[in-house]
Enzyme design. Structure first.
Site, PDB file in Angstrom:
ATOM      1  N   SER A 294      -2.306  13.907  24.542  1.00  0.00           N
ATOM      2  CA  SER A 294      -2.197  12.748  23.636  1.00  0.00           C
ATOM      3  C   SER A 294      -1.082  11.820  24.098  1.00  0.00           C
ATOM      4  CB  SER A 294      -1.936  13.213  22.203  1.00  0.00           C
ATOM      5  OG  SER A 294      -0.799  14.026  22.154  1.00  0.00           O
TER       6      SER A 294
ATOM      7  N   GLU B 229     -10.798  10.286  21.062  1.00  0.00           N
ATOM      8  CA  GLU B 229     -10.621   9.125  21.942  1.00  0.00           C
ATOM      9  C   GLU B 229     -10.995   9.593  23.349  1.00  0.00           C
ATOM     10  OE1 GLU B 229      -7.043   6.310  20.190  1.00  0.00           O
ATOM     11  OE2 GLU B 229      -6.448   8.086  21.298  1.00  0.00           O
TER      12      GLU B 229
ATOM     13  N   HIS C  40      -9.220  13.011  23.937  1.00  0.00           N
ATOM     14  CA  HIS C  40      -8.113  13.195  23.002  1.00  0.00           C
ATOM     15  C   HIS C  40      -8.668  13.568  21.626  1.00  0.00           C
ATOM     16  CE1 HIS C  40      -4.693  11.232  20.491  1.00  0.00           C
ATOM     17  NE2 HIS C  40      -4.550  12.536  20.558  1.00  0.00           N
TER      18      HIS C  40
ATOM     19  N   ASN D 209      -2.443   6.205  18.544  1.00  0.00           N
ATOM     20  CA  ASN D 209      -1.011   6.511  18.450  1.00  0.00           C
ATOM     21  C   ASN D 209      -0.141   5.356  18.921  1.00  0.00           C
ATOM     22  OD1 ASN D 209      -1.534   8.941  17.332  1.00  0.00           O
ATOM     23  ND2 ASN D 209      -1.280  10.137  19.201  1.00  0.00           N
TER      24      ASN D 209
END
Ligand code: 3HC
Length: 728
Positions: A425, A458, A446, A496
């Site tokens: 990540s 993702e 991800h 993120n």
């Protein structure tokens, strides 16, 4: 093209959208309605036709997905014949009419079937009225006919949840009159059904017309049932406009003295009002199409390998690796779970077992199915056991050297076709994938935690990744039932990366005087599942602290000129409040309450904050929302500008499925573009940039500036751009 009419003895089978191949789900758009209406009239007028069967087309696995959602517009105008015209015509046919349902009959599709005198289905078929997910109610008689054929209780449950109903349950609740035996085509079954119905008396047939029926069951309890349902539903202003509208429409179905026609009018007026006026509905319909855009392959992309190979290796048997292994096992993959640590492997196997048992407990799988899935797992402590797999998902802890070492080793073990994915990540996937001979077969996947629950993945394309690898990974993601969104490689990828300025600015608000609970409440009031501080407690405040330490910013190391607050560092350093896992973070947690996951106000945190900042300033909720979310949205524009993802829909879907963004607000980019307005976002961002220069996240994105200058929506910008695009 006209739908074909096939003769079956003296039953005529009319196929919805037959020949209109582009209509993959037999939705009931204008062409389809017109053709079907003509065919019904012709079959009705033909004395040689004793009965009529309505079925799905040959090119589609569906009966019908309902009204054509692309025809919905604010005026509520539909080109005639409307669905109502079609349904009224069908209901008035005096011959036996039978809906032969295969695949799905949803929304207007089920409403069409409900206007037939009989409904039969394939045993695997599913029916439902999912309109509330689109911010409307069933508008072609569904709220009136369903309670009449089944019950108010059943209609309330299924219409307000919008859930799919399996054939057996539909049969048990009188929605269906028969289910075809395994091995017999539903059309043949329906045709025989129709022929025997042709022997019924005209009165019997007329009685099948639902408008003549009264609501079954004891009507006296209906009001109480409807009121109780409303209590449990989300409030209208919190995404519940459509479900409350649905209950009101169902209420009309048993109102004493009200004719069927009056009931239909009530339904129609609620439907039209929602269609024309509900911003929630527009956002939900945006989300419906956004999901298909964000999870589909780009134009011109190669077709996924067929058949899609099904041997997968998962490396790392921690909670994440075991969760990922669970997802593949559920979808019927052959999974080799590798952990070089034998004890870790046993722990991982236990987690997988527990995850699969949980599926059985929650009614999502039978014990037999869960046992079969589990039997497909091979635990191993050596990477060499992955020699025969087609796809590897590496999920060891976040360490670049370790991941590169694993990829290098794998290169000498796996076959030439094997795709290698990393579940990082935070790390650079160009660098990880760069160590193998053919890095075109490397990519990021991800998963979000817990991987066996969260829908989002993702799929991260590196600079090496080939188009074929993207297509195959996209197909694998779909096959395991995840929402896979293609993104590019950058720090934090999409989700993120956008979260960083959001939580960062929320911390500044607290430093200036806002209460931790006030910031979270403002975000939750907007409809988000949780606010930034609850999110921090779940993720672990120590993780962010560690990242800032690695950057050299924590503990007084922030470079001169960088706007930096050390409150998020100090809550870990001074108070050891690392989050839910320690029972204390920005909030207190009590292990006896909600499994230790319910955030409760912390006196300690409040006093500690006051000691550092004094009383501070008071914030309006609106300011807290803008201070937290505009930097997030601004980052989204930068992501688009840099080509990290192709379209704003990708970001919307990432936030809806990965970060608890309310679907009825359509996603953060939709919210900014359609609800708030880009001009206001830009002006506010510029104002804060002037005030708080020194943090990148208030520097307005050039794309945002350009769009405001041109008065253009970001979705229109993406349409224009995508014309010459291949991958991202
Ligand atoms: C008056 C009435 O009461 C009002 C209504 O009927 S409103 C409509 C109610 N019906 C629905 O909500 C069903 C919506 N559709 C679905 O749930 C799913 O598409 C499905 C279960 C039917 C099929 O799922 P799946 O096989 O995964 O295919 P999916 O990718 O979703 O759809 C295939 C294509 O059909 C389109 N589509 C699906 N349902 C559609 C609909 N009702 N109208 C228009 N297009 C539709 C999708 O956008 C997609 O288009 P694309 O290929 O260009 O991306």
């Amino acid at each position: 093209m006209l739908g074909t009419a096939r003769r079956f003895m003296s039953t005529r089978v009319l196929k919805i959208a037959q020949g209109i191949e582009k209509n993959r789900v037999n939705s009931l758009g204008y062409e389809t309605r017109k053709n079907l209406l003509n065919e019904i009239n012709a079959a009705n007028a033909d004395p040689s036709v004793k009965a009529i069967v309505i079925a799905g087309s040959d090119h589609s696995s569906a009966f019908s997905a309902g009204a054509d959602i692309t025809e919905f517009n604010a005026s509520g105008e539909f080109q005639r014949p409307s669905l109502h015209d079609l349904i009224e015509t069908l209901e008035a046919v005096e011959k036996p009419t039978v809906a032969a349902i295969k695949g799905v009959a949803l929304g207007g599709g089920l409403e069409l079937a409900l206007a037939c005198k009989y409904r039969v289905a394939d045993p695997r078929a599913r029916v439902g009225l999912p309109e509330v997910h689109l911010g409307i109610i069933p508008g072609a008689g569904g709220t009136q006919r369903l309670p009449r054929v089944s019950s108010v209780k059943f209609a309330l449950d299924t219409i307000t949840s919008g859930r799919m109903i399996k054939a057996k349950e539909a049969l048990d609740n009188n929605v269906l009159d028969g289910v075809a035996p395994d091995g017999q085509s539903v059309e043949d079954f329906a045709s025989s059904f129709a022929l025997s119905a042709a022997d019924n008396s005209p009165q019997d047939l007329a009685d099948r017309n639902l408008s003549t029926r009264t609501v079954s069951g004891d009507a006296s309890g209906n009001d109480a049932m409807c009121d109780a349902a409303k209590e449990k539903l989300p409030q209208p202003h919190m995404g519940g406009e459509a479900v409350h509208g649905a209950v009101d429409a169902i209420k009309a179905s048993y109102e004493p003295g009200k004719s069927f026609e009056e009931c239909i009018e009530t339904e129609m007026s609620i439907f039209m009002d929602l269609l024309a006026n509900s911003a929630q509905g527009r956002a939900r319909r945006h989300a419906f199409f956004a999901e298909r855009v964000a999870t589909g392959l780009a134009r011109g992309a190669p077709k996924p390998s067929s058949p899609l190979p099904n041997k997968v290796g998962v490396i790392g048997a921690g909670t994440m690796g075991a969760g990922i292994a669970t997802c593949f096992l559920r979808a019927g993959y052959d999974v080799t779970l590798v952990d070089v640590n034998a004890e870790g492997l046993v722990r991982g196997e236990k987690i997988v077992k527990a995850n699969l048992s949980q599926d059985v407990k929650r009614g999502r799988a039978t014990q037999e199915r869960a046992d079969k899935n589990l039997s497909m797992m091979t635990p191993s402590t050596t990477l060499t056991s992955l020699s025969g797999v087609d796809l590897v998902v590496e999920a060891v802890f976040e360490n670049m050297d370790l991941k590169k070492k694993i990829f290098k080793e794998l290169d000498g073990i796996v076959g030439e076709h094997t795709i290698l994915c990393t579940n990082t990540s935070t790390l650079d996937i160009d660098e990880i994938g760069g160590v193998v001979k053919d890095s075109s077969r490397t990519m990021g996947m991800h998963f979000f935690s817990p991987a066996n629950v969260m829908k989002l993945v993702e799929n991260v394309q590196s600079k090496h990744t080939s188009d074929q690898t993207i297509s195959d990974v996209t197909a694998h993601t779909k096959k395991i039932g995840k929402i896979g969104v293609l993104v590019g490689n950058c720090d934090g990828f999409v989700g993120n990366r956008m979260v960083a300025p959001y939580t960062g600015e929320a911390a500044f608000c607290v430093e200036e005087g806002a209460g931790v609970g006030d910031v979270d409440a403002a975000i939750v009031d907007l409809g988000c599942a949780i606010g930034p501080f609850t999110m921090g407690d779940i993720a672990g405040n120590d993780i962010g602290y560690l990242i800032r330490q690695e950057k050299g910013w924590a503990d007084g190391g922030a470079p001169a000129g960088l706007r930096y607050t050390d409150i998020p560092d100090n809550i870990v350093k001074d108070l050891g409040r690392i989050g839910q896992k320690a029972g204390k973070g920005w909030y207190d947690y009590d292990p006896e309450i909600g499994k230790g996951r319910v955030p409760m106000h912390s006196e300690e945190v409040e006093k500690w904050l006051e000691a550092q900042r004094g009383e501070g300033v008071l914030f309006e909720d609106k300011d807290l929302v803008e201070r937290s979310l505009f930097p997030l949205v601004n980052e989204g524009f930068k992501i688009l500008e840099e080509g990290i993802c192709a379209r704003p829909e990708h970001i919307d879907i990432i936030y809806i499925y990965g970060y608890g963004w309310p679907v009825w607000r359509g996603g953060p980019m939709y919210w900014a573009d359609k609800e708030v307005g880009l001009e206001h976002v830009l002006k506010t961002t510029e104002r804060y940039y002037e005030k708080y220069g020194g943090s990148d996240w208030w520097q307005p994105s050039q794309l945002l500036v350009d769009l405001v200058k041109e008065g253009k929506s970001v979705y229109k910008w993406a349409d224009d751009k995508s014309k010459n695009q291949s991958k991202l």
